[in-house]
Motif scaffolding. Sequence first.
Motif, short mmCIF file in Angstrom:
data_model
loop_
_atom_site.label_atom_id
_atom_site.label_comp_id
_atom_site.label_asym_id
_atom_site.label_seq_id
_atom_site.Cartn_x
_atom_site.Cartn_y
_atom_site.Cartn_z
N HIS A 1 5.17 3.77 2.40
CA HIS A 1 4.25 2.77 2.87
C HIS A 1 3.23 3.40 3.87
CE1 HIS A 1 2.89 -0.95 4.64
NE2 HIS A 1 4.00 -1.65 4.19
N THR A 2 1.86 3.20 3.34
CA THR A 2 1.14 4.01 4.32
C THR A 2 0.82 3.57 5.92
OG1 THR A 2 -0.71 2.10 3.44
CG2 THR A 2 -0.48 4.34 2.25
N ALA A 3 1.04 2.20 5.91
CA ALA A 3 1.19 1.52 7.44
C ALA A 3 2.34 1.71 8.02
CB ALA A 3 0.66 0.11 7.25
N PRO B 1 1.92 15.74 8.80
CA PRO B 1 1.54 14.35 8.97
C PRO B 1 0.32 13.73 8.41
CG PRO B 1 1.81 15.20 11.11
CD PRO B 1 1.93 16.42 10.04
N LEU B 2 0.03 12.55 7.87
CA LEU B 2 -1.00 11.96 7.43
C LEU B 2 -1.08 10.64 8.19
CD1 LEU B 2 -1.32 12.48 3.51
CD2 LEU B 2 -2.41 13.80 5.44
N THR B 3 -2.46 10.24 8.55
CA THR B 3 -2.67 8.68 9.13
C THR B 3 -2.48 7.89 7.96
OG1 THR B 3 -4.76 9.04 8.76
CG2 THR B 3 -3.95 9.93 11.09
N HIS B 4 -2.21 6.59 8.50
CA HIS B 4 -2.34 5.45 7.48
C HIS B 4 -3.96 5.60 6.76
CE1 HIS B 4 -2.61 1.68 5.80
NE2 HIS B 4 -3.43 1.14 6.53
N GLN B 5 -4.83 5.96 7.31
CA GLN B 5 -6.30 5.77 6.48
C GLN B 5 -6.09 7.14 5.81
OE1 GLN B 5 -5.85 5.36 9.83
NE2 GLN B 5 -6.73 3.60 10.04
N GLN B 6 -5.62 8.18 6.12
CA GLN B 6 -5.59 9.36 4.93
C GLN B 6 -5.03 9.05 3.94
OE1 GLN B 6 -4.39 12.23 8.08
NE2 GLN B 6 -6.21 13.35 8.33
N ALA C 1 -6.72 6.79 1.54
CA ALA C 1 -7.62 7.41 1.10
C ALA C 1 -7.19 8.40 -0.32
CB ALA C 1 -8.50 8.36 1.86
N VAL C 2 -5.96 9.01 -0.22
CA VAL C 2 -5.72 9.69 -1.16
C VAL C 2 -5.06 8.71 -2.49
CG1 VAL C 2 -3.54 10.87 -1.94
CG2 VAL C 2 -4.53 11.63 0.03
N THR C 3 -4.72 7.51 -2.14
CA THR C 3 -4.23 6.70 -3.39
C THR C 3 -5.71 5.93 -4.01
OG1 THR C 3 -2.08 6.02 -2.19
CG2 THR C 3 -3.10 4.43 -3.90
N ALA C 4 -6.72 5.82 -3.08
CA ALA C 4 -7.94 5.51 -3.43
C ALA C 4 -8.58 6.38 -4.39
CB ALA C 4 -8.86 4.79 -2.39
N GLY C 5 -8.45 7.56 -4.16
CA GLY C 5 -8.78 8.77 -4.88
C GLY C 5 -8.13 8.62 -6.16
N GLU C 6 -6.98 8.51 -6.25
CA GLU C 6 -6.17 8.36 -7.39
C GLU C 6 -6.62 7.47 -8.45
OE1 GLU C 6 -2.17 10.69 -5.76
OE2 GLU C 6 -2.30 8.57 -6.11
N LEU C 7 -6.82 6.26 -7.77
CA LEU C 7 -7.13 5.02 -8.46
C LEU C 7 -8.55 5.41 -9.12
CD1 LEU C 7 -5.84 2.23 -6.60
CD2 LEU C 7 -5.68 2.42 -9.21
N LYS C 8 -9.52 5.86 -8.56
CA LYS C 8 -10.91 5.90 -8.87
C LYS C 8 -10.65 7.23 -9.99
CE LYS C 8 -15.32 7.57 -6.97
NZ LYS C 8 -15.97 8.11 -6.08
N PRO D 1 0.89 -1.19 0.13
CA PRO D 1 0.10 0.01 -0.06
C PRO D 1 0.90 1.32 -0.08
CG PRO D 1 0.30 -0.80 2.26
CD PRO D 1 1.26 -1.76 1.40
N LEU D 2 0.81 1.93 -1.15
CA LEU D 2 1.76 3.18 -1.09
C LEU D 2 0.87 4.45 -1.21
CD1 LEU D 2 4.43 2.11 -3.73
CD2 LEU D 2 4.45 1.77 -1.18
#
Length: 426
Positions: free
Chosen positions: A294-296, A332-337, A340-347, A287-288
Amino acid sequence: MMKVVGVIGAGAAGLCAARHISASPCMTPVVWEKASRVGGTWIYTPDVGKDEHGLPIHSSMYENLKTTIPKELMAFPDFPFQDGEESFLHHKDVLKYLEDYTNHFNLRQYIKYVEEVKPVNSDDGTTGWSVTVKDLEAKTTTTTLCDAIIVCNGHYSVPMTPTIKDIDKFRGRQMHSHEYRTPKPFSGLRVVVLGASASGLDISLELSTTAKEVLLSHNHPVNIPSELPANLRQVRGIVAANEDGFVFGDGSQAEADVVLYCTGYEYTFPFLSEECGVSVEDNIVKPLYKHLIHTAFPSMAFIGIPFQIVPFPLFDFQVRFFIALQAGNVAPLTHQQMAAVTAGELKQLKVGGGKARHHHRLGVEGSTLYMRELATLGHFSPEGLQKMKLFKLNFLRMLFSCLTFRRLRYSVEADGQVREWRNGRE
Ligand code: FAD
């Protein structure tokens, strides 16, 4: 306290990581490299198969390869190529450049050669990483604890081969561009080259100097508009094989002695243990965040995942962003944030009609936007970005004049204005 940053690989990406980390007041690099010198894929070898340690040959360079990117654009932002007559260099000049970069920034002290990283472990990614390394000559292993990890293992080594209907029936030879070295063994043969990205086109042109016939098979929406040699034709993608050759998407058929797959490479990270939580699905490294973090476990980064880019400058921006993040200079961004950015890019990619497997493909416009964004988020100077105008120009020249584009010479002014010469005339 000094943070120890483990860097896996001493190709262009790993060297760039070492250069910036060693300049940072609060970090020091340890670089592991399984080869006996720096340079990664630019270390040409005529050999294919396995190396002297029984490991798969890493380099995909071929004997006559010249760069497809002019040196004025290709260089790291803080280290130009030496002046010289040509803008497009032979691979040995790029290797020399990377050695000069290593010496200039005094990086050799950080590099451990002939050491292959085996497992990288972490209990939860917050206390650090343990990196186990095998000395390929002494056959001993050591483990080092690191505060952060930068993965720079390169992504042009493990061939991606396509699934072709009835390929087992084909009696000719199948090979991948990873094993291609010279056009000599193809003298008088009929060759189908599958895939028309930079390598596919370049290798087809080389092959046409010795082969009887070269068919460049691809599914680009339109044919490459360049003038091509008489024995080099473009056909649609392969739909099936038979004993003697291939059937193409336009219904045509041709006999062939060899099929050469220029179909790209796999992302692989065999040294990351399962607990690192990294996977590759449909050509996406997960997850990048920003193809990089690495988001986590944000103390782990991957340099050079994007493609259709200008590699060295992009590596430089990625490394500087990672350092800014580690130093607390990025909000700083959380793992979830980040996820969410990557999910938005894929969408967004899918809404625009793109395929998920092209998520890491940035292209001409995307590369510039991406690098600018990293510089903005990381609060560092976007040095070198003005040269990206040349990326588009060079791409078009390559497409429309693939036989002659390397005869051009370029320079880029400080304001980004590009000047070009042909045969010594502007
Ligand atoms: P690499 O150069 O592949 O380096 C990775 C390093 O990691 C290697 O030294 C490897 O030995 C090491 N390594 C891997 N696994 C381990 C491990 N487990 N332990 C220790 N060490 C490890 N780019 C351009 O800018 N211009 C061009 O014209 C151009 N042409 C290209 C043509 C071809 C045929 C190919 C294949 C690539 C081309 N590229 C070009 C892209 C090129 O790959 C990049 O420019 C860049 O060199 C990649 O650097 P890297 O450090 O990411 O990977």
